[in-house]
Design a protein around this motif. Structure first.
Motif, PDB file in Angstrom:
ATOM      1  N   UNK A   6       0.836  -1.205   0.000  1.00 38.08           N
ATOM      2  CA  UNK A   6       0.000   0.000   0.000  1.00 38.08           C
ATOM      3  C   UNK A   6       0.871   1.256   0.000  1.00 38.08           C
ATOM      4  N   UNK A   7       1.925   1.225  -0.816  1.00 33.47           N
ATOM      5  CA  UNK A   7       2.793   2.386  -0.956  1.00 33.47           C
ATOM      6  C   UNK A   7       3.584   2.693   0.299  1.00 33.47           C
ATOM      7  N   UNK A   8       3.737   1.711   1.175  1.00 30.51           N
ATOM      8  CA  UNK A   8       4.519   1.922   2.393  1.00 30.51           C
ATOM      9  C   UNK A   8       3.782   2.735   3.443  1.00 30.51           C
ATOM     10  N   UNK A   9       2.489   2.924   3.256  1.00 21.13           N
ATOM     11  CA  UNK A   9       1.712   3.809   4.107  1.00 21.13           C
ATOM     12  C   UNK A   9       0.744   2.996   4.986  1.00 21.13           C
ATOM     13  N   UNK A  10       1.066   2.788   6.270  1.00 21.26           N
ATOM     14  CA  UNK A  10       0.179   1.969   7.119  1.00 21.26           C
ATOM     15  C   UNK A  10      -1.265   2.456   7.118  1.00 21.26           C
ATOM     16  N   UNK A  11      -1.462   3.782   7.050  1.00 25.14           N
ATOM     17  CA  UNK A  11      -2.834   4.310   7.084  1.00 25.14           C
ATOM     18  C   UNK A  11      -3.617   3.921   5.828  1.00 25.14           C
ATOM     19  N   UNK A  12      -2.917   3.543   4.758  1.00 22.94           N
ATOM     20  CA  UNK A  12      -3.604   3.144   3.519  1.00 22.94           C
ATOM     21  C   UNK A  12      -4.043   1.680   3.567  1.00 22.94           C
ATOM     22  N   UNK A  13      -3.550   0.924   4.557  1.00 23.50           N
ATOM     23  CA  UNK A  13      -3.959  -0.484   4.698  1.00 23.50           C
ATOM     24  C   UNK A  13      -5.375  -0.500   5.277  1.00 23.50           C
ATOM     25  N   UNK A  14      -6.282  -1.257   4.677  1.00 23.63           N
ATOM     26  CA  UNK A  14      -7.655  -1.258   5.202  1.00 23.63           C
ATOM     27  C   UNK A  14      -7.681  -1.555   6.699  1.00 23.63           C
ATOM     28  N   UNK A  15      -8.555  -0.881   7.426  1.00 26.63           N
ATOM     29  CA  UNK A  15      -8.585  -1.101   8.887  1.00 26.63           C
ATOM     30  C   UNK A  15      -9.288  -2.381   9.307  1.00 26.63           C
ATOM     31  N   UNK A  16     -10.096  -2.963   8.411  1.00 23.03           N
ATOM     32  CA  UNK A  16     -10.877  -4.149   8.767  1.00 23.03           C
ATOM     33  C   UNK A  16     -10.546  -5.298   7.819  1.00 23.03           C
ATOM     34  N   UNK A  17     -10.720  -6.508   8.329  1.00 24.62           N
ATOM     35  CA  UNK A  17     -10.546  -7.693   7.483  1.00 24.62           C
ATOM     36  C   UNK A  17     -11.558  -8.748   7.906  1.00 24.62           C
ATOM     37  N   UNK A  18     -11.760  -9.708   7.009  1.00 28.79           N
ATOM     38  CA  UNK A  18     -12.540 -10.910   7.349  1.00 28.79           C
ATOM     39  C   UNK A  18     -11.539 -12.052   7.433  1.00 28.79           C
ATOM     40  N   UNK A  19     -11.594 -12.797   8.522  1.00 25.34           N
ATOM     41  CA  UNK A  19     -10.636 -13.905   8.681  1.00 25.34           C
ATOM     42  C   UNK A  19     -11.324 -15.147   9.205  1.00 25.34           C
ATOM     43  N   UNK A  20     -10.933 -16.297   8.668  1.00 22.44           N
ATOM     44  CA  UNK A  20     -11.300 -17.538   9.343  1.00 22.44           C
ATOM     45  C   UNK A  20     -10.789 -17.429  10.773  1.00 22.44           C
ATOM     46  N   UNK A  21     -11.519 -17.989  11.716  1.00 22.67           N
ATOM     47  CA  UNK A  21     -11.116 -17.901  13.110  1.00 22.67           C
ATOM     48  C   UNK A  21     -10.221 -19.061  13.501  1.00 22.67           C
ATOM     49  N   UNK A  22      -9.723 -19.000  14.719  1.00 22.94           N
ATOM     50  CA  UNK A  22      -8.948 -20.144  15.213  1.00 22.94           C
ATOM     51  C   UNK A  22      -9.834 -21.378  15.285  1.00 22.94           C
ATOM     52  N   UNK A  23     -11.154 -21.187  15.424  1.00 20.87           N
ATOM     53  CA  UNK A  23     -12.054 -22.348  15.471  1.00 20.87           C
ATOM     54  C   UNK A  23     -11.943 -23.153  14.178  1.00 20.87           C
ATOM     55  N   UNK A  24     -12.068 -22.481  13.037  1.00 17.60           N
ATOM     56  CA  UNK A  24     -11.995 -23.210  11.755  1.00 17.60           C
ATOM     57  C   UNK A  24     -10.581 -23.724  11.504  1.00 17.60           C
ATOM     58  N   UNK A  25      -9.581 -22.916  11.905  1.00 16.83           N
ATOM     59  CA  UNK A  25      -8.187 -23.318  11.666  1.00 16.83           C
ATOM     60  C   UNK A  25      -7.863 -24.582  12.477  1.00 16.83           C
TER      61      UNK A  25
END
Ligand code: GLP
Length: 240
Positions: free
Chosen positions: A161-180
């Motif tokens: 993201x151009x080296x810019x942490x603020x440009x990284x999306x603030x939210x994500x969807x992740x499989x949880x430790x339950x599924x892992x």
């Protein structure tokens, strides 16, 4: 090491159980090795393998379209789907552009379950001990969900993201430790000196929410592949 990981992925694909895939710099040489392995297969075997391909990625940024090269869908298209000419539906990821990310996380978790869960789950580790995007603190029963990314993770992933942490999306969807943790087998791949300390804590300290990867110790079939730099903090008897 990438070759050893690619071998295991190839065997797992041939088994016909859904494969759990990960992104990150650690996986780039792994997918290059896997592409080469698949290209070298006899035509019939290659076609069977590609026709039966079923994989679920761990995670995706919220707000990035699959066509965005910075999205994990974009990364997986460039690394595997496009070069192998796989149909889009073969490589599944959460939809980062879904109108309701919480509902999308529930849908994705249910899709993994409906497919019978994951066979072999490939994992990297974040510098703060996250797996997928399960940020600390995180317990072993956390399900697939939409969650905020830690500041450390946004810095770690700023390169795309151009080296810019603020440009990284603030939210994500992740499989949880339950599924892992419900996967048949886990394959954790760790490279580089920057991961040595978190790897030691993950493997050798009692599991705790502050180090999400530490819950992997509870799995009966966890294999860890490390390079010498990442293994530097492990006692010699723990490494083979
Ligand atoms: C990313 C991913 C993880 C990955 C980790 C390490 O953000 N969500 O699945 O394992 O961070 O990434 P890298 O391999 O680039 O160090």
């Amino acid at each position: 090491m990438a070759e050893a990981v690619a071998d295991r992925l190839l065997l797992a694909l041939a088994e016909g159980r859904p494969l759990g895939l990960a992104t990150g710099r650690t996986m780039e040489p792994v997918y290059a090795a896997l592409r080469a392995r698949i290209a070298a297969l006899p035509a019939g075997q290659r076609q069977r393998l590609l026709a039966g391909w079923c994989s679920f990625n761990l995670d995706e940024y919220v707000g990035l379209a699959p066509q965005d090269p910075r999205s994990f869908a974009g990364v997986m298209a460039a690394a595997l789907a496009d070069p192998l000419q796989l149909p889009a539906a073969a490589l599944q990821l959460p939809n980062g552009c879904a109108a309701d990310p919480d509902a999308e996380a529930r849908r994705y978790g249910a899709a993994v379950q409906a497919a019978g869960g994951i066979g072999l789950q490939l994992l990297g580790i974040g510098a703060n001990g996250h797996v997928g995007f399960n940020e600390p603190p995180c317990g072993p029963e956390a399900p697939c969900r939409c969650l905020p990314l830690a500041a450390a993770t946004r810095s770690q992933n700023a390169g795309a993201f151009g080296g810019e942490p603020a440009a990284v999306p603030p939210l994500a969807i992740s499989l949880g430790l339950a599924e892992i943790l419900a996967a048949d087998r886990l394959l954790l791949v760790v490279t580089g000196a920057a991961k040595a300390e978190i790897l030691r804590r993950s493997l050798l300290e009692p599991p705790c929410p502050q180090v999400p990867a530490s819950w992997l110790q509870r799995h009966r079939q966890l294999e860890v592949l490390v390079d010498a730099a990442a293994a530097a903090e492990l006692p010699e008897r723990a490494v083979s």
